[in-house]
Design a protein around this motif. Structure first.
Motif, mmCIF file in Angstrom:
data_model
loop_
_atom_site.group_PDB
_atom_site.id
_atom_site.type_symbol
_atom_site.label_atom_id
_atom_site.label_comp_id
_atom_site.label_asym_id
_atom_site.label_seq_id
_atom_site.Cartn_x
_atom_site.Cartn_y
_atom_site.Cartn_z
ATOM 1 N N THR A 1 29.178 -28.485 13.328
ATOM 2 C CA THR A 1 27.825 -28.274 13.971
ATOM 3 C C THR A 1 27.177 -29.590 13.720
ATOM 4 O O THR A 1 27.415 -30.274 12.753
ATOM 5 C CB THR A 1 27.273 -27.113 13.162
ATOM 6 O OG1 THR A 1 26.912 -27.235 12.056
ATOM 7 C CG2 THR A 1 27.798 -25.618 13.452
ATOM 8 N N SER A 2 26.024 -29.699 14.392
ATOM 9 C CA SER A 2 25.290 -31.012 14.102
ATOM 10 C C SER A 2 24.429 -30.698 12.664
ATOM 11 O O SER A 2 24.084 -31.921 12.106
ATOM 12 C CB SER A 2 24.157 -31.127 15.340
ATOM 13 O OG SER A 2 23.454 -30.180 15.192
ATOM 14 N N GLY A 3 24.198 -29.671 12.310
ATOM 15 C CA GLY A 3 23.726 -29.473 10.903
ATOM 16 C C GLY A 3 24.609 -30.022 9.720
ATOM 17 O O GLY A 3 24.197 -30.427 8.732
ATOM 18 N N ASP A 4 26.000 -29.998 9.885
ATOM 19 C CA ASP A 4 26.879 -30.473 8.948
ATOM 20 C C ASP A 4 26.883 -31.959 8.935
ATOM 21 O O ASP A 4 26.688 -32.541 7.936
ATOM 22 C CB ASP A 4 28.277 -29.842 9.349
ATOM 23 C CG ASP A 4 28.468 -28.390 9.233
ATOM 24 O OD1 ASP A 4 27.677 -27.803 8.323
ATOM 25 O OD2 ASP A 4 29.486 -28.018 9.755
ATOM 26 N N SER A 35 24.322 -33.739 9.856
ATOM 27 C CA SER A 35 22.998 -34.021 9.232
ATOM 28 C C SER A 35 22.977 -33.968 7.797
ATOM 29 O O SER A 35 22.463 -34.985 7.106
ATOM 30 C CB SER A 35 21.851 -33.234 9.862
ATOM 31 O OG SER A 35 20.612 -33.439 9.272
ATOM 32 N N ARG A 36 23.638 -33.128 7.228
ATOM 33 C CA ARG A 36 23.609 -32.923 5.928
ATOM 34 C C ARG A 36 24.413 -33.745 5.324
ATOM 35 O O ARG A 36 23.974 -34.655 4.127
ATOM 36 C CB ARG A 36 24.092 -31.339 5.495
ATOM 37 C CG ARG A 36 22.971 -30.417 5.587
ATOM 38 C CD ARG A 36 23.590 -29.179 4.991
ATOM 39 N NE ARG A 36 24.631 -28.529 5.598
ATOM 40 C CZ ARG A 36 24.709 -27.713 6.639
ATOM 41 N NH1 ARG A 36 23.341 -27.319 7.101
ATOM 42 N NH2 ARG A 36 25.560 -27.204 7.403
ATOM 43 N N GLU A 37 25.630 -34.250 5.815
ATOM 44 C CA GLU A 37 26.328 -35.498 5.273
ATOM 45 C C GLU A 37 25.705 -36.684 5.316
ATOM 46 O O GLU A 37 25.708 -37.659 4.492
ATOM 47 C CB GLU A 37 27.736 -35.620 6.016
ATOM 48 C CG GLU A 37 28.810 -34.353 5.901
ATOM 49 C CD GLU A 37 29.136 -34.167 4.458
ATOM 50 O OE1 GLU A 37 29.331 -35.397 3.792
ATOM 51 O OE2 GLU A 37 29.255 -33.478 3.883
ATOM 52 N N ASP A 71 22.397 -37.086 5.122
ATOM 53 C CA ASP A 71 21.417 -37.278 4.225
ATOM 54 C C ASP A 71 21.938 -37.254 2.966
ATOM 55 O O ASP A 71 21.323 -37.991 1.960
ATOM 56 C CB ASP A 71 20.495 -35.552 4.375
ATOM 57 C CG ASP A 71 19.938 -35.311 5.444
ATOM 58 O OD1 ASP A 71 19.478 -36.605 6.296
ATOM 59 O OD2 ASP A 71 19.570 -34.171 5.894
ATOM 60 N N LYS A 72 23.186 -36.842 2.579
ATOM 61 C CA LYS A 72 23.658 -37.186 1.219
ATOM 62 C C LYS A 72 24.009 -38.663 1.041
ATOM 63 O O LYS A 72 23.682 -39.249 0.012
ATOM 64 C CB LYS A 72 25.022 -36.295 1.220
ATOM 65 C CG LYS A 72 24.727 -34.820 0.698
ATOM 66 C CD LYS A 72 26.212 -34.246 0.741
ATOM 67 C CE LYS A 72 26.159 -32.831 0.707
ATOM 68 N NZ LYS A 72 27.691 -32.189 0.444
ATOM 69 N N GLU A 73 24.486 -39.234 2.139
ATOM 70 C CA GLU A 73 25.200 -40.576 2.117
ATOM 71 C C GLU A 73 23.768 -41.307 2.098
ATOM 72 O O GLU A 73 23.847 -42.598 1.225
ATOM 73 C CB GLU A 73 25.606 -40.879 3.595
ATOM 74 C CG GLU A 73 25.854 -42.267 3.627
ATOM 75 C CD GLU A 73 27.169 -42.930 2.788
ATOM 76 O OE1 GLU A 73 27.237 -43.915 2.457
ATOM 77 O OE2 GLU A 73 27.760 -42.184 2.223
ATOM 78 N N GLY A 106 31.944 -34.464 11.866
ATOM 79 C CA GLY A 106 30.837 -33.592 12.176
ATOM 80 C C GLY A 106 31.104 -33.394 13.660
ATOM 81 O O GLY A 106 30.526 -32.552 14.177
#
Length: 78
Positions: free
Chosen positions: A15-18, A20-22, A24-26, A11
């Motif tokens: 971006t920080s959004g990427d 954050s999504r990763e 969240d998935k984890e 990341g």
């Protein structure tokens, strides 16, 4: 925590959004794994009724000792 170190490195360039999504998935995967074996068959999923009963028993014993102490002290004061 070592599994997350790869996510932080990935990341850093995006971006920080990427990130954050990763994360969240984890987190979702880890929470989902708590519902599967072997965790679901462990003591963590056992009923809490025995613990509550034991706690109430100890509270009753403590109250009985406290009342008994008050009675003994009260008789000594007379």
């Amino acid at each position: 925590m070592t599994e997350l170190s790869g996510l932080v490195g990935a990341g850093a360039g995006g971006t920080s959004g990427d990130l954050s999504r990763e994360l969240d998935k984890e987190l979702a995967l880890r929470l989902q794994s708590l519902r599967m074996e072997p965790h679901a068959s462990s003591d963590c999923f056992a009923t809490s009724r025995p613990i509550v009963i034991e706690g109430l028993l100890w509270a009753a014993v403590g109250a009985a000792i406290w009342i008994g102490t008050l009675i003994v002290i009260g008789r000594g004061a007379l």
